[in-house]
Design a protein around this motif. Structure first.
Motif, PDB file in Angstrom:
ATOM      1  N   ALA A 136       0.848  -1.211   0.086  1.00  0.00           N
ATOM      2  CA  ALA A 136      -0.058   0.027  -0.045  1.00  0.00           C
ATOM      3  C   ALA A 136       0.849   1.124   0.059  1.00  0.00           C
ATOM      4  N   LYS A 137       0.186   2.406  -0.136  1.00  0.00           N
ATOM      5  CA  LYS A 137       1.054   3.653  -0.048  1.00  0.00           C
ATOM      6  C   LYS A 137       1.788   3.487   1.220  1.00  0.00           C
ATOM      7  N   SER A 138       3.075   4.152   1.442  1.00  0.00           N
ATOM      8  CA  SER A 138       3.868   4.218   2.617  1.00  0.00           C
ATOM      9  C   SER A 138       3.142   4.665   3.636  1.00  0.00           C
ATOM     10  N   GLY A 139       2.962   4.146   4.799  1.00  0.00           N
ATOM     11  CA  GLY A 139       2.156   4.733   5.876  1.00  0.00           C
ATOM     12  C   GLY A 139       0.555   4.533   5.971  1.00  0.00           C
ATOM     13  N   GLU A 140      -0.058   4.238   4.842  1.00  0.00           N
ATOM     14  CA  GLU A 140      -1.347   3.786   4.907  1.00  0.00           C
ATOM     15  C   GLU A 140      -1.797   2.728   5.779  1.00  0.00           C
ATOM     16  N   LEU A 141      -3.029   3.109   6.438  1.00  0.00           N
ATOM     17  CA  LEU A 141      -3.560   2.202   7.229  1.00  0.00           C
ATOM     18  C   LEU A 141      -4.455   1.362   6.658  1.00  0.00           C
ATOM     19  N   THR A 142      -3.901   0.042   6.496  1.00  0.00           N
ATOM     20  CA  THR A 142      -4.768  -0.995   5.731  1.00  0.00           C
ATOM     21  C   THR A 142      -4.709  -2.351   6.431  1.00  0.00           C
ATOM     22  N   CYS A 143      -5.600  -3.017   6.175  1.00  0.00           N
ATOM     23  CA  CYS A 143      -5.917  -4.236   6.887  1.00  0.00           C
ATOM     24  C   CYS A 143      -6.730  -5.494   5.967  1.00  0.00           C
ATOM     25  N   ASN A 163      -7.627  -3.995   2.143  1.00  0.00           N
ATOM     26  CA  ASN A 163      -7.143  -4.384   0.746  1.00  0.00           C
ATOM     27  C   ASN A 163      -6.555  -5.812   0.608  1.00  0.00           C
ATOM     28  N   ASP A 164      -6.909  -6.543   1.543  1.00  0.00           N
ATOM     29  CA  ASP A 164      -6.334  -7.963   1.402  1.00  0.00           C
ATOM     30  C   ASP A 164      -7.474  -8.962   2.012  1.00  0.00           C
ATOM     31  N   ARG A 165      -7.328 -10.200   1.904  1.00  0.00           N
ATOM     32  CA  ARG A 165      -8.166 -11.072   2.730  1.00  0.00           C
ATOM     33  C   ARG A 165      -7.541 -11.997   3.636  1.00  0.00           C
ATOM     34  N   GLY A 166      -8.125 -12.242   4.788  1.00  0.00           N
ATOM     35  CA  GLY A 166      -7.470 -13.128   5.850  1.00  0.00           C
ATOM     36  C   GLY A 166      -8.153 -12.179   7.118  1.00  0.00           C
ATOM     37  N   PRO A 167      -7.846 -12.658   8.191  1.00  0.00           N
ATOM     38  CA  PRO A 167      -6.867 -13.699   8.565  1.00  0.00           C
ATOM     39  C   PRO A 167      -7.332 -15.093   8.577  1.00  0.00           C
ATOM     40  N   PHE A 168      -6.574 -15.915   8.520  1.00  0.00           N
ATOM     41  CA  PHE A 168      -6.926 -17.580   8.247  1.00  0.00           C
ATOM     42  C   PHE A 168      -6.512 -18.435   9.273  1.00  0.00           C
ATOM     43  N   ILE A 169      -6.651 -17.498  10.388  1.00  0.00           N
ATOM     44  CA  ILE A 169      -6.032 -18.413  11.882  1.00  0.00           C
ATOM     45  C   ILE A 169      -7.424 -18.314  12.565  1.00  0.00           C
ATOM     46  N   ARG A 170      -7.915 -19.357  13.040  1.00  0.00           N
ATOM     47  CA  ARG A 170      -9.260 -19.297  13.895  1.00  0.00           C
ATOM     48  C   ARG A 170      -9.197 -18.334  14.839  1.00  0.00           C
ATOM     49  N   GLY A 171     -10.270 -17.608  15.020  1.00  0.00           N
ATOM     50  CA  GLY A 171     -10.526 -16.778  16.339  1.00  0.00           C
ATOM     51  C   GLY A 171      -9.887 -15.254  15.771  1.00  0.00           C
ATOM     52  N   ARG A 172      -9.203 -15.145  14.781  1.00  0.00           N
ATOM     53  CA  ARG A 172      -8.896 -13.835  14.311  1.00  0.00           C
ATOM     54  C   ARG A 172      -9.939 -13.204  13.337  1.00  0.00           C
ATOM     55  N   ILE A 173     -10.158 -12.143  13.455  1.00  0.00           N
ATOM     56  CA  ILE A 173     -11.082 -11.301  12.796  1.00  0.00           C
ATOM     57  C   ILE A 173     -10.549 -10.292  11.803  1.00  0.00           C
ATOM     58  N   VAL A 174      -9.396  -9.901  12.105  1.00  0.00           N
ATOM     59  CA  VAL A 174      -8.828  -8.706  10.929  1.00  0.00           C
ATOM     60  C   VAL A 174      -7.145  -9.008  11.588  1.00  0.00           C
TER      61      VAL A 174
END
Length: 104
Positions: free
Chosen positions: A38-45, A70-81
């Motif tokens: 992403a752009k440098s310093g942009e807050l993404t998830c 800007n992406d898919r995930g997380p793919f670990i059980r219990g995590r939402i972002v």
């Protein structure tokens, strides 16, 4: 004849309200230093179901940030972002690694 306009009114109202409701959730968040650039310093998830480009409000320990999906995930059980490093830094969770957050 009176029932048709009333029924139409309720259908339109219900349809509009379904799109305007924010889906709040709480769970675990982590951060990542890889993935889509992403752009440098942009807050993404990364989020499993929210549309790309949507903006989420993520809150932890009295702090809140807004980050763009800007992406898919997380793919670990219990995590939402999964947060980018700049987003995790802004939220103050770098030393903890995995924290409980609320997402709107």
């Amino acid at each position: 004849m009176r029932a048709q306009p009333t029924l139409l009114f309720y259908l339109i109202t219900f349809s509009l309200s379904a799109f305007s409701v924010a889906h709040a959730e709480s769970g675990l968040a982590s951060y990542y230093g890889y993935g889509k650039a992403a752009k440098s310093g942009e807050l993404t998830c990364a989020h499993r179901t929210r549309p790309f480009g949507s903006v989420l409000k993520v809150s932890y320990s009295g702090r809140s940030i807004q980050c763009r999906v800007n992406d898919r995930g997380p793919f670990i059980r219990g995590r939402i972002v999964d947060l980018s490093v700049p987003a995790a830094r802004a939220l103050g969770m770098m030393s903890a690694g995995v924290v409980r957050v609320s997402v709107e």
